[in-house]
Motif scaffolding. Structure first.
Motif, PDB file in Angstrom:
ATOM      1  N   GLY B 208       0.787  -1.397  -0.090  1.00  0.00           N
ATOM      2  CA  GLY B 208      -0.091   0.386  -0.001  1.00  0.00           C
ATOM      3  C   GLY B 208       0.927   0.486   0.256  1.00  0.00           C
ATOM      4  O   GLY B 208       2.058   1.151  -0.814  1.00  0.00           O
ATOM      5  N   ARG B 209      -0.061   2.349   0.248  1.00  0.00           N
ATOM      6  CA  ARG B 209       0.633   3.398   0.705  1.00  0.00           C
ATOM      7  C   ARG B 209       1.921   3.755   1.480  1.00  0.00           C
ATOM      8  O   ARG B 209       2.921   4.473   1.246  1.00  0.00           O
ATOM      9  N   GLY B 210       2.151   2.956   1.870  1.00  0.00           N
ATOM     10  CA  GLY B 210       3.334   2.152   3.291  1.00  0.00           C
ATOM     11  C   GLY B 210       4.399   2.131   2.273  1.00  0.00           C
ATOM     12  O   GLY B 210       5.706   2.315   2.874  1.00  0.00           O
ATOM     13  N   CYS B 233      -1.940  -4.461  -5.153  1.00  0.00           N
ATOM     14  CA  CYS B 233      -1.057  -3.129  -4.069  1.00  0.00           C
ATOM     15  C   CYS B 233      -2.899  -2.516  -4.541  1.00  0.00           C
ATOM     16  O   CYS B 233      -4.091  -3.171  -4.346  1.00  0.00           O
ATOM     17  N   SER B 234      -2.954  -1.684  -3.503  1.00  0.00           N
ATOM     18  CA  SER B 234      -3.535  -0.543  -2.757  1.00  0.00           C
ATOM     19  C   SER B 234      -3.759   0.225  -4.433  1.00  0.00           C
ATOM     20  O   SER B 234      -3.278   0.524  -5.198  1.00  0.00           O
ATOM     21  N   ARG B 235      -5.483   1.044  -4.084  1.00  0.00           N
ATOM     22  CA  ARG B 235      -5.742   2.047  -5.085  1.00  0.00           C
ATOM     23  C   ARG B 235      -4.979   3.180  -4.553  1.00  0.00           C
ATOM     24  O   ARG B 235      -4.673   4.011  -5.345  1.00  0.00           O
ATOM     25  N   ILE B 266      -0.365  -1.365   3.797  1.00  0.00           N
ATOM     26  CA  ILE B 266      -2.306  -0.873   3.524  1.00  0.00           C
ATOM     27  C   ILE B 266      -2.793  -0.996   5.165  1.00  0.00           C
ATOM     28  O   ILE B 266      -3.223  -1.730   5.978  1.00  0.00           O
ATOM     29  N   SER B 267      -3.514  -0.080   5.146  1.00  0.00           N
ATOM     30  CA  SER B 267      -4.842   0.277   5.979  1.00  0.00           C
ATOM     31  C   SER B 267      -5.741  -0.731   6.334  1.00  0.00           C
ATOM     32  O   SER B 267      -6.461  -0.537   7.339  1.00  0.00           O
ATOM     33  N   GLY B 268      -6.301  -1.130   4.710  1.00  0.00           N
ATOM     34  CA  GLY B 268      -7.349  -1.947   5.244  1.00  0.00           C
ATOM     35  C   GLY B 268      -8.999  -0.995   4.496  1.00  0.00           C
ATOM     36  O   GLY B 268     -10.356  -1.497   5.351  1.00  0.00           O
ATOM     37  N   ILE B 270     -12.412  -0.002   3.473  1.00  0.00           N
ATOM     38  CA  ILE B 270     -13.242  -1.184   3.544  1.00  0.00           C
ATOM     39  C   ILE B 270     -13.623  -0.822   1.957  1.00  0.00           C
ATOM     40  O   ILE B 270     -14.128  -2.092   1.834  1.00  0.00           O
ATOM     41  N   GLN B 271     -12.738  -0.556   0.806  1.00  0.00           N
ATOM     42  CA  GLN B 271     -13.094  -0.781  -0.437  1.00  0.00           C
ATOM     43  C   GLN B 271     -11.817  -1.788  -1.087  1.00  0.00           C
ATOM     44  O   GLN B 271     -11.993  -2.699  -1.745  1.00  0.00           O
ATOM     45  N   HIS B 272     -10.552  -2.010   0.024  1.00  0.00           N
ATOM     46  CA  HIS B 272      -9.703  -2.686   0.035  1.00  0.00           C
ATOM     47  C   HIS B 272     -10.066  -3.669   0.310  1.00  0.00           C
ATOM     48  O   HIS B 272      -9.819  -4.911  -0.163  1.00  0.00           O
TER      49      HIS B 272
HETATM   50  C1  LIG Z   1     -15.574   4.161  -4.487  1.00  0.00           C
HETATM   51  C2  LIG Z   1     -14.373   4.049  -3.876  1.00  0.00           C
HETATM   52  C3  LIG Z   1     -13.156   2.784  -4.461  1.00  0.00           C
HETATM   53  C4  LIG Z   1     -11.711   2.449  -3.734  1.00  0.00           C
HETATM   54  N1  LIG Z   1     -11.998   1.386  -4.434  1.00  0.00           N
HETATM   55  C5  LIG Z   1     -10.454   1.073  -4.334  1.00  0.00           C
HETATM   56  C6  LIG Z   1      -9.658  -0.511  -4.533  1.00  0.00           C
HETATM   57  O1  LIG Z   1     -10.865  -1.214  -5.405  1.00  0.00           O
HETATM   58  N2  LIG Z   1      -8.765  -0.511  -4.050  1.00  0.00           N
HETATM   59  C7  LIG Z   1      -7.996  -0.462  -3.098  1.00  0.00           C
HETATM   60  O2  LIG Z   1      -6.755  -0.212  -2.279  1.00  0.00           O
HETATM   61  N3  LIG Z   1      -8.823   0.898  -2.992  1.00  0.00           N
HETATM   62  C8  LIG Z   1      -9.745   1.436  -3.369  1.00  0.00           C
HETATM   63  N4  LIG Z   1     -10.425   2.883  -2.449  1.00  0.00           N
HETATM   64  C9  LIG Z   1      -9.639   3.969  -2.121  1.00  0.00           C
HETATM   65  C10 LIG Z   1      -9.332   3.310  -0.454  1.00  0.00           C
HETATM   66  O3  LIG Z   1     -10.724   3.851  -0.067  1.00  0.00           O
HETATM   67  C11 LIG Z   1      -8.298   4.099   0.293  1.00  0.00           C
HETATM   68  O4  LIG Z   1      -7.968   5.047   0.185  1.00  0.00           O
HETATM   69  C12 LIG Z   1      -6.695   2.674  -0.018  1.00  0.00           C
HETATM   70  O5  LIG Z   1      -7.004   1.507  -0.495  1.00  0.00           O
HETATM   71  C13 LIG Z   1      -5.772   2.945   0.652  1.00  0.00           C
HETATM   72  O6  LIG Z   1      -4.635   2.508   0.494  1.00  0.00           O
HETATM   73  P1  LIG Z   1      -3.039   2.399   1.705  1.00  0.00           P
HETATM   74  O7  LIG Z   1      -4.039   1.391   2.703  1.00  0.00           O
HETATM   75  O8  LIG Z   1      -2.668   1.611   0.678  1.00  0.00           O
HETATM   76  O9  LIG Z   1      -3.096   3.899   2.128  1.00  0.00           O
HETATM   77  P2  LIG Z   1      -3.102   4.067   3.336  1.00  0.00           P
HETATM   78  O10 LIG Z   1      -4.451   4.050   3.997  1.00  0.00           O
HETATM   79  O11 LIG Z   1      -2.788   5.392   3.494  1.00  0.00           O
HETATM   80  O12 LIG Z   1      -2.483   3.034   4.246  1.00  0.00           O
HETATM   81  C14 LIG Z   1      -1.398   3.695   4.597  1.00  0.00           C
HETATM   82  C15 LIG Z   1      -1.119   2.325   5.711  1.00  0.00           C
HETATM   83  O13 LIG Z   1       0.463   2.337   5.848  1.00  0.00           O
HETATM   84  C16 LIG Z   1       0.828   1.864   7.135  1.00  0.00           C
HETATM   85  N5  LIG Z   1       2.206   2.462   6.693  1.00  0.00           N
HETATM   86  C17 LIG Z   1       3.135   3.051   6.209  1.00  0.00           C
HETATM   87  N6  LIG Z   1       4.021   3.559   6.163  1.00  0.00           N
HETATM   88  C18 LIG Z   1       4.576   2.344   6.312  1.00  0.00           C
HETATM   89  C19 LIG Z   1       5.585   1.453   6.516  1.00  0.00           C
HETATM   90  N7  LIG Z   1       6.910   2.062   6.317  1.00  0.00           N
HETATM   91  N8  LIG Z   1       5.353   0.218   7.077  1.00  0.00           N
HETATM   92  C20 LIG Z   1       4.514  -0.647   8.004  1.00  0.00           C
HETATM   93  N9  LIG Z   1       3.560   0.432   7.729  1.00  0.00           N
HETATM   94  C21 LIG Z   1       3.615   1.332   7.247  1.00  0.00           C
HETATM   95  C22 LIG Z   1      -0.222   3.105   7.442  1.00  0.00           C
HETATM   96  O14 LIG Z   1      -0.360   3.146   8.900  1.00  0.00           O
HETATM   97  C23 LIG Z   1      -1.295   2.860   6.640  1.00  0.00           C
HETATM   98  O15 LIG Z   1      -1.879   1.643   7.498  1.00  0.00           O
HETATM   99  C24 LIG Z   1     -12.187   2.794  -3.160  1.00  0.00           C
HETATM  100  C25 LIG Z   1     -12.099   4.132  -2.774  1.00  0.00           C
HETATM  101  C26 LIG Z   1     -13.712   4.631  -3.431  1.00  0.00           C
HETATM  102  C27 LIG Z   1     -13.967   5.673  -2.179  1.00  0.00           C
END
Ligand SMILES: Cc1cc2nc3c(=O)[nH]c(=O)nc-3n(C[C@H](O)[C@H](O)[C@H](O)COP(=O)(O)OP(=O)(O)OC[C@H]3O[C@@H](n4cnc5c(N)ncnc54)[C@H](O)[C@@H]3O)c2cc1C
Lengths: 255, 322
Positions: B208-210, B233-235, B266-268, B270-272
């Motif tokens: 994910g973003r991390g 990966c995440s979005r 990945i934060s988890g 709901i859409q992921h």
């Molecule tokens: C209609 C709609 C549909 C969507 N569809 C999807 C989809 O299909 N798939 C999807 O993934 N998202 C989807 N999303 C987006 C979703 O809501 C989140 O924005 C997205 O999943 C967040 O991605 P993330 O977890 O990578 O990032 P973040 O939420 O920013 O989380 C990053 C995480 O990484 C951790 N982290 C940071 N640095 C480190 C490190 N060095 N080591 C370990 N951990 C670290 C943080 O603690 C945090 O938990 C959708 C959103 C909408 C509105």
């Protein structure tokens, strides 16, 4: 070429979707709103096609007055003008929505000429009805393919690629046509400063649509059963690696 | 009578269709099937075990390959000719597309992705539970129409043969298809290369973003390679352009069901989560112990993924060579 993109304003929930006490809506307290992701890509596709072929793109939405925010965002990333069909009575069913959009598109075309291409998202992120674009296309008598993961226009035809179990399928639709796109068809751009300024000044027409209701009615929203898990924390930092690999061995994935 | 649309690709059955057939039997009415194009005539024999009494077969020059408008038109004509109480298909891309096309032609309502159907097929109104938000939210809905057009969400029902097989008697359905509908028939294909895909991989290492950058995925790829898996990966990652959308897990990406899913940084959201929840085991690696992914996972490591992931790979290699 002239393009019309139909988008929907949806809430952007985080870790959980909360429901209002009466079960009728998503509780949007403290939530931001966004354009449904497939449609964000439809807007980007329209922007790219206009860059390539010249012309003009209109963004159209049916929704609450606040959906003007999504129209202005679309203008900030390349659409030329917005049209809002402002509803005041909550979510419309798919048939009613399609009827209102068809009327609005017909009226826009009567004034400025036909759209070569009308774009939708594959399905809206919230209601997931999988049908509004298809209904509009049929009402207008135009070819329609949903699920586009590739889209280009040449020689009076739209070529569409989409994913299927066996691989990628291609379709060639004579223009004017309607296409529903899926996220992944492109990577939407972010607005530039100039785009933001333009979107503030741009014309956004607003009117009240009217259309007969269809036969699908929402009764109540519910949360799916939640999977709760007693998380076993295997450790902190790299020192946890042996414990992780023990788990992998137990699960039999180390071959 | 319940009419079930059988999805196939140039004569090879889409197994997902068997889910709609299984769901159709719960009404207790006769279950008939519709196959489109003569390439599908051979499927009748496969449908006996699923309790199908009659297989309506539509033939036309335009029906040699899949086309949403032509297929939708066949379903619409079948509804006019046979007056089924309910038409079911499985909620795949094609299933939803064809029933929406048919609904548009018939000016009837259509409900996509039901997970439960309630009441009698012949009642004016059919009550159901259907999915919203790709499964993160459910909706009780009612569909009022002389013929109810519904898809059953893919994977909501386990396909099972009927207690008593049906005759699956072939019956030619007379259809008249405007040749102009060839305009949306598949015009070409690129076959998929063999290999593990995100949807079928036994192990997925998701970032994910991390992860922080495109290059940051190299250690995740190494771990995936070590386990015969693939990277997901995440979005947030696709939006940043670090990975291709083909790697995205979630509501608007791919739904995965591996034996093990590593969710790194990945934060988890709901859409992921809806895309990952079918994983058998989830191991979350996150700096934040409160992250939704951590609290939902079976196992977690609290720490920086940039240190944890390479350490896991090294440990696997050490044990493999021991
Ligand atoms: C209609 C709609 C549909 C969507 N569809 C999807 C989809 O299909 N798939 C999807 O993934 N998202 C989807 N999303 C987006 C979703 O809501 C989140 O924005 C997205 O999943 C967040 O991605 P993330 O977890 O990578 O990032 P973040 O939420 O920013 O989380 C990053 C995480 O990484 C951790 N982290 C940071 N640095 C480190 C490190 N060095 N080591 C370990 N951990 C670290 C943080 O603690 C945090 O938990 C959708 C959103 C909408 C509105």
């Amino acid at each position: 070429m002239r393009i019309c993109v139909c988008v929907k304003r949806v809430p952007a929930p985080g870790s959980k979707i909360n429901i209002t006490a009466d079960g009728q809506q998503v509780d949007t307290t403290n939530l931001g709103f966004t354009t449904s992701p497939h449609e964000e890509c439809a807007v980007e596709a329209a922007a790219q096609l206009v860059e390539e072929h010249g012309g003009e793109a209109t963004v159209l939405t049916l929704g609450p007055a606040e959906a003007e925010e999504q129209l202005r965002y679309a203008i900030s990333v390349g659409m030329h003008r917005g049209v809002l069909l402002a509803t005041a009575d909550g979510e419309w069913d798919p048939q009613r929505t399609a009827r209102a959009l068809t009327t609005a598109i017909t009226e826009l075309e009567a004034v400025d000429g036909p759209f070569d291409l009308i774009l939708f998202g594959n399905e809206s992120a919230d209601a997931g009805g999988f049908q509004v674009g298809i209904r509009v296309a049929h009402a207008l008598g135009r070819p329609m393919v949903n699920g586009a993961k590739g889209l280009s226009v040449a020689d009076g035809a739209a070529s569409v690629e989409r994913e299927a179990d066996a691989g990628r399928e291609t379709y060639s639709l004579p223009l004017p046509a309607v296409v529903g796109v899926k996220e992944g068809v492109n990577l939407p751009r972010y607005p530039t400063m100039r785009g933001r300024l333009a979107s503030k000044k741009a014309e956004v027409a607003s009117n009240q649509p009217s259309a007969d209701a269809g036969g699908l009615a929402e009764q109540v929203l519910k949360s799916p059963p939640e999977r709760t898990s007693q998380t076993i924390v295997l450790g902190t930092g790299p020192d946890a690696a042996p414990a992780v690999v023990d788990v992998l061995e137990e699960l039999g994935v180390l071959s | 009578m319940i009419l079930v649309l059988i999805e196939h690709d140039r004569g090879s059955l889409a197994p997902a269709s068997l889910e709609a057939l299984t769901a159709a039997r719960t009404f207790g009415d006769a279950v008939e099937a519709l196959t489109i194009g003569d390439t599908a005539d051979g499927l009748a024999a496969d449908l006996e075990a699923y309790g199908v009494t009659v297989v309506h077969q539509a033939h036309d020059d335009v029906l040699g390959d899949y086309g949403p408008e032509a297929w939708g038109e066949v379903v619409a004509q079948a509804v006019r000719a046979l007056s089924p109480a309910v038409v079911l298909a499985t909620g795949t891309d094609r299933g939803n597309e064809v029933l929406a096309q048919a609904a548009a032609r018939l000016d009837l309502p259509f409900a996509a992705n039901a997970i439960e159907l309630r009441g009698s097929a012949d009642a004016d109104t059919l009550d159901m539970t259907r999915v919203r938000w790709g499964g993160s939210l459910l909706e009780d809905a009612s569909l009022t129409a002389p013929t109810k057009l519904v898809t059953v969400a893919h994977h909501a029902v386990d396909a099972a043969p009927a207690d008593t097989p049906g005759a699956a008697t072939p019956s030619l359905l007379a259809v008249e298809i405007d040749p102009s509908l060839a305009r949306t028939v598949v015009s070409g294909r690129v076959e998929r290369e063999a290999g593990v895909t995100l949807a079928t991989a036994p192990v997925v290492v998701g970032g994910g973003r991390g992860v922080g950058s495109a290059d940051g995925f190299a250690p995740l790829q190494e771990l995936a390679d070590e386990l015969g898996g693939v990277v997901g990966c995440s979005r947030a990652v696709t939006n940043n352009g670090w990975r291709n959308h083909t790697d995205q897990v979630g509501q608007t990406g791919t739904r995965i069901a591996p034996d093990v899913y590593f969710a790194c940084g990945i934060s988890g959201a709901i859409q992921h989560w809806v895309g990952a929840m079918a994983s058998k085991h989830i191991i979350a690696i996150n700096t934040d112990q409160q992250a939704n992914m951590v609290t939902k996972a079976g196992h977690a490591v609290i720490g920086d993924l940039h240190e944890v992931v390479p350490a896991i790979t090294a440990e696997i290699r050490r044990r493999k060579s021991a």
